[in-house]
Design a protein around this motif. Sequence first.
Motif, PDB file in Angstrom:
ATOM      1  N   GLN A  22      55.227  26.643  41.556  1.00  0.00           N
ATOM      2  CA  GLN A  22      55.486  25.199  41.572  1.00  0.00           C
ATOM      3  C   GLN A  22      56.212  24.749  40.302  1.00  0.00           C
ATOM      4  O   GLN A  22      57.150  23.957  40.357  1.00  0.00           O
ATOM      5  CB  GLN A  22      54.172  24.426  41.743  1.00  0.00           C
ATOM      6  N   LEU A  25      59.875  25.883  40.532  1.00  0.00           N
ATOM      7  CA  LEU A  25      60.622  25.079  41.508  1.00  0.00           C
ATOM      8  C   LEU A  25      60.907  23.686  40.961  1.00  0.00           C
ATOM      9  O   LEU A  25      62.017  23.165  41.118  1.00  0.00           O
ATOM     10  CB  LEU A  25      59.847  24.981  42.827  1.00  0.00           C
ATOM     11  N   PRO A  31      63.386  22.494  46.401  1.00  0.00           N
ATOM     12  CA  PRO A  31      62.175  22.314  47.199  1.00  0.00           C
ATOM     13  C   PRO A  31      61.447  23.600  47.580  1.00  0.00           C
ATOM     14  O   PRO A  31      60.254  23.574  47.879  1.00  0.00           O
ATOM     15  CB  PRO A  31      62.681  21.603  48.452  1.00  0.00           C
ATOM     16  N   SER A  32      62.161  24.736  47.587  1.00  0.00           N
ATOM     17  CA  SER A  32      61.525  25.984  47.996  1.00  0.00           C
ATOM     18  C   SER A  32      62.216  27.178  47.340  1.00  0.00           C
ATOM     19  O   SER A  32      63.359  27.072  46.888  1.00  0.00           O
ATOM     20  CB  SER A  32      61.590  26.132  49.517  1.00  0.00           C
ATOM     21  N   GLU A  34      63.662  29.616  48.623  1.00  0.00           N
ATOM     22  CA  GLU A  34      64.902  29.946  49.317  1.00  0.00           C
ATOM     23  C   GLU A  34      66.105  29.188  48.752  1.00  0.00           C
ATOM     24  O   GLU A  34      67.248  29.600  48.933  1.00  0.00           O
ATOM     25  CB  GLU A  34      64.778  29.646  50.820  1.00  0.00           C
ATOM     26  N   GLU A  35      65.847  28.090  48.065  1.00  0.00           N
ATOM     27  CA  GLU A  35      66.918  27.258  47.518  1.00  0.00           C
ATOM     28  C   GLU A  35      67.351  27.687  46.113  1.00  0.00           C
ATOM     29  O   GLU A  35      68.285  27.131  45.552  1.00  0.00           O
ATOM     30  CB  GLU A  35      66.471  25.788  47.476  1.00  0.00           C
TER      31      GLU A  35
END
Length: 60
Positions: A22, A25, A31-32, A34-35
């Motif tokens: 967290q 990020l 947001p995740s 993957e980004e």
Amino acid sequence: MLDRWQLIDRETNKVEMEGTLQEILEELDVPSPEEISNQYTLTKPQIHSTEEHEKRKANE
């Protein structure tokens, strides 16, 4: 204890950031996982047993 993660720069192979998923990020403002940019690898740090740590410390 919270899980610790490392964000590693693929070009330099250096740890750019360490913290909870967290925290990383939020710092990157994504947001995740993957980004996260392909420039980075998100990984768990190696966990060494206390005994191994003590052996290394004694050898220094």
